[in-house]
Write a protein that holds these residues in place. Structure first.
Motif, PDB file in Angstrom:
ATOM      1  N   VAL A 258      88.961  56.143   9.279  1.00  0.00           N
ATOM      2  CA  VAL A 258      88.522  56.797   8.043  1.00  0.00           C
ATOM      3  C   VAL A 258      86.998  56.897   8.022  1.00  0.00           C
ATOM      4  O   VAL A 258      86.305  55.884   8.171  1.00  0.00           O
ATOM      5  N   ASP A 259      86.500  58.107   7.863  1.00  0.00           N
ATOM      6  CA  ASP A 259      85.065  58.321   7.649  1.00  0.00           C
ATOM      7  C   ASP A 259      84.808  58.110   6.158  1.00  0.00           C
ATOM      8  O   ASP A 259      85.221  58.913   5.321  1.00  0.00           O
ATOM      9  N   ASN A 260      84.130  57.017   5.844  1.00  0.00           N
ATOM     10  CA  ASN A 260      83.952  56.586   4.445  1.00  0.00           C
ATOM     11  C   ASN A 260      82.556  56.920   3.916  1.00  0.00           C
ATOM     12  O   ASN A 260      82.110  56.353   2.920  1.00  0.00           O
TER      13      ASN A 260
ATOM     14  N   ILE B 152      75.487  56.021   8.288  1.00  0.00           N
ATOM     15  CA  ILE B 152      74.687  55.077   7.497  1.00  0.00           C
ATOM     16  C   ILE B 152      73.458  55.777   6.915  1.00  0.00           C
ATOM     17  O   ILE B 152      72.807  55.293   5.986  1.00  0.00           O
ATOM     18  N   THR B 153      73.191  56.960   7.510  1.00  0.00           N
ATOM     19  CA  THR B 153      72.096  57.846   7.084  1.00  0.00           C
ATOM     20  C   THR B 153      72.176  58.152   5.589  1.00  0.00           C
ATOM     21  O   THR B 153      71.162  58.477   4.974  1.00  0.00           O
ATOM     22  N   LYS B 154      73.387  58.057   5.038  1.00  0.00           N
ATOM     23  CA  LYS B 154      73.621  58.529   3.666  1.00  0.00           C
ATOM     24  C   LYS B 154      73.497  57.381   2.659  1.00  0.00           C
ATOM     25  O   LYS B 154      72.479  56.734   2.626  1.00  0.00           O
TER      26      LYS B 154
ATOM     27  N   GLU C 249      69.491  69.528   4.146  1.00  0.00           N
ATOM     28  CA  GLU C 249      70.759  68.943   4.583  1.00  0.00           C
ATOM     29  C   GLU C 249      70.712  67.450   4.283  1.00  0.00           C
ATOM     30  O   GLU C 249      69.666  66.900   4.011  1.00  0.00           O
ATOM     31  N   SER C 250      71.846  66.804   4.430  1.00  0.00           N
ATOM     32  CA  SER C 250      72.029  65.361   4.207  1.00  0.00           C
ATOM     33  C   SER C 250      72.360  65.066   2.745  1.00  0.00           C
ATOM     34  O   SER C 250      72.479  65.983   1.908  1.00  0.00           O
ATOM     35  N   LEU C 251      72.546  63.799   2.458  1.00  0.00           N
ATOM     36  CA  LEU C 251      73.040  63.349   1.148  1.00  0.00           C
ATOM     37  C   LEU C 251      72.863  61.841   1.037  1.00  0.00           C
ATOM     38  O   LEU C 251      72.498  61.178   2.013  1.00  0.00           O
TER      39      LEU C 251
ATOM     40  N   ILE D 137      77.902  75.856  -3.297  1.00  0.00           N
ATOM     41  CA  ILE D 137      76.678  75.036  -3.229  1.00  0.00           C
ATOM     42  C   ILE D 137      77.098  73.570  -3.290  1.00  0.00           C
ATOM     43  O   ILE D 137      78.021  73.218  -4.029  1.00  0.00           O
ATOM     44  N   ARG D 138      76.449  72.728  -2.476  1.00  0.00           N
ATOM     45  CA  ARG D 138      76.756  71.291  -2.527  1.00  0.00           C
ATOM     46  C   ARG D 138      75.526  70.536  -3.007  1.00  0.00           C
ATOM     47  O   ARG D 138      74.420  70.826  -2.549  1.00  0.00           O
ATOM     48  N   ILE D 139      75.731  69.591  -3.917  1.00  0.00           N
ATOM     49  CA  ILE D 139      74.596  68.766  -4.339  1.00  0.00           C
ATOM     50  C   ILE D 139      74.894  67.285  -4.136  1.00  0.00           C
ATOM     51  O   ILE D 139      76.023  66.825  -4.265  1.00  0.00           O
TER      52      ILE D 139
HETATM   53  O1  P1T Z   1      74.061  62.703  10.669  1.00  0.00           O
HETATM   54  P1  P1T Z   1      74.812  61.536  11.252  1.00  0.00           P
HETATM   55  O2  P1T Z   1      74.256  60.204  10.851  1.00  0.00           O
HETATM   56  O3  P1T Z   1      75.037  61.642  12.728  1.00  0.00           O
HETATM   57  O4  P1T Z   1      76.270  61.538  10.563  1.00  0.00           O
HETATM   58  C1  P1T Z   1      77.203  62.537  10.763  1.00  0.00           C
HETATM   59  C2  P1T Z   1      78.143  62.601   9.585  1.00  0.00           C
HETATM   60  C3  P1T Z   1      79.384  61.995   9.670  1.00  0.00           C
HETATM   61  N1  P1T Z   1      80.269  62.017   8.651  1.00  0.00           N
HETATM   62  C4  P1T Z   1      79.965  62.625   7.492  1.00  0.00           C
HETATM   63  C5  P1T Z   1      80.984  62.634   6.385  1.00  0.00           C
HETATM   64  C6  P1T Z   1      78.725  63.240   7.319  1.00  0.00           C
HETATM   65  O5  P1T Z   1      78.471  63.830   6.147  1.00  0.00           O
HETATM   66  C7  P1T Z   1      77.784  63.245   8.391  1.00  0.00           C
HETATM   67  C8  P1T Z   1      76.477  63.936   8.290  1.00  0.00           C
HETATM   68  N2  P1T Z   1      76.392  64.854   7.240  1.00  0.00           N
HETATM   69  C9  P1T Z   1      75.308  65.622   6.943  1.00  0.00           C
HETATM   70  C10 P1T Z   1      74.165  65.623   7.633  1.00  0.00           C
HETATM   71  C11 P1T Z   1      75.483  66.508   5.769  1.00  0.00           C
HETATM   72  O6  P1T Z   1      74.499  67.029   5.210  1.00  0.00           O
HETATM   73  O7  P1T Z   1      76.635  66.695   5.367  1.00  0.00           O
END
Ligand code: P1T
Length: 386
Positions: free
Chosen positions: A177-179, A201-203, A330-332, A365-367
């Protein structure tokens, strides 16, 4: 505090203490950034547990233990990005294996599966996972993995994680699961039966838009050992500085998520009533088709909202160009609010015919609702929508 000792503690206490204790030599309260590529050995093979920093690094160990504890898992492994995590995990498969994947996944995940890993004779079926019976029918002897993303990116569909992981287990298929969208705070896929959880983990987990990283978590020792072997063998590891930054971000995850959600509810309600908005997708709204399921399997609805403006690209572009507090990017999942156009930006790698089927149209549009003052965010959207 060792993550195995944190089981009964609350989420906030774990976020601040799991895997972390004062550094023994100096008493440094924060885990130091062990900015070193190698570790001295007393005699060949006789070392402190650390020998080379691709294999292990104490800053990474602390971060991994903290994430494992937050996700109610035994083990966590950290990687250089969300996609590096996915790629490494897919290395546990072999040529000829089949993967069933949710159709509406992050565009980069689709691209990795469809354009890169398919070249190594891994077979992928992308499908709507809403109906577990249809998923059961798609499982064949070569099916080895079920890839679930819930809520999905960008249309925020919710899949029944408990039903899907139960089905996967009964067929000896590994469930992942992608959480990312919920973070460890609002959803616990391991408790719902998943074999592996992954995050970008970027998010939300890091939460400050200053690190790219990923992590996987599991309770299964055999899966952990394979993935740990691959973490070292493939080598897509995060730098010590990034591990430190993510650990710092995690300390406020619970506080941030509550505010993301409070603001997102206010913004979703505002958008739902706006005459120039056609439709709002937010799992916390009763109008969301899987609102009841969301309520059951998540402890909150998060901070992501997608919406359709009335009209097409021209109208959507006008909103995206006019915002002042929201940043077009991009990103969130960061503390600051972001806005983006999935069809042109995050999901451009999804073929136009698939985008059409999934509802990723030019007026979508996504926010990512940040933790600024909700009234300012609403005023900003109001002036941009016009
Ligand atoms: O960007 P990265 O850390 O490699 O993660 C990829 C990724 C994986 N799973 C989900 C649900 C994600 O949303 C992302 C990355 N998403 C974006 C960059 C975005 O703007 O949706």
């Amino acid at each position: 505090m060792k993550s195995k000792d944190t089981g009964k503690l609350g989420f906030g206490t774990k976020a601040i203490h799991a895997g972390q204790s004062p550094e023994p030599r100096t008493g440094a309260v924060m885990v130091p950034i062990f900015q070193t590529s190698t570790f001295a050995q007393e005699s060949p093979g006789k070392h402190t547990g650390y020998e080379y920093a691709r294999t292990d690094n104490p800053t990474r160990t602390a971060y991994q233990e903290c994430v494992a504890s937050l996700e109610n898992g035994k083990y966590a492994l950290a990687f250089a990005s969300g996609l590096a995590t996915t790629d490494t995990l897919l290395h546990t498969l072999k040529s000829g294996d089949h993967v069933i994947c949710a159709d509406d996944v992050y565009g980069g995940t689709f691209r990795l599966f469809d354009k890169v890993l398919s070249r190594f004779n891994l077979e992928f079926t992308f499908m709507d996972l809403s109906d577990p019976h249809a998923v059961e029918k798609a499982i064949k002897p070569s099916t080895k993995m079920l890839w679930i993303e819930s809520p999905t990116n960008p249309t925020l569909k919710i899949f029944d994680i408990a039903a899907l992981t139960k089905l996967a287990r009964s067929k000896s298929v590994l469930s992942v699961v992608d959480n990312t969208f919920m973070s460890s705070y609002f959803q616990k896929p391991l408790d719902l039966g998943a074999d592996v959880v992954i995050h970008s983990i970027t998010k939300y987990m890091n939460g400050h838009s200053d690190v790219v990283g990923g992590v996987l978590i599991t309770n299964d020792t055999a899966i952990y050992e394979q993935a740990k072997f691959l973490q070292n063998a493939v080598g897509a590891i995060p730098a010590p500085m990034d591990c430190f930054l993510v650990m710092r971000g995690l300390k406020t995850l619970h506080v941030r998520m509550k505010q993301h959600q409070e603001n997102a509810i206010a913004v979703a309600q505002f958008l739902s009533k706006h005459p120039k908005i056609e439709k709002v997708l937010y799992p916390g709204l009763e109008s969301h088709p899987q609102h009841a399921l969301a309520k059951k399997q998540m402890s909150g609805y998060g901070g992501m909202i997608s919406f359709y403006v009335k009209g097409g690209l021209v109208e959507a572009r006008a909103v995206l160009e006019k915002v002042r507090i929201f940043t077009l990017a991009e990103s969130l999942g960061g503390v600051e609010s972001l806005i983006e156009h999935p069809a042109i930006m995050t999901h451009a790698s999804v073929p136009p015919e698939n985008r059409k089927k999934l509802g990723i149209s030019d007026n979508l549009i996504r926010i990512s609702v940040g933790i600024e003052d909700a009234s300012d965010l609403i005023a900003d959207l109001n002036q941009a929508i016009g």
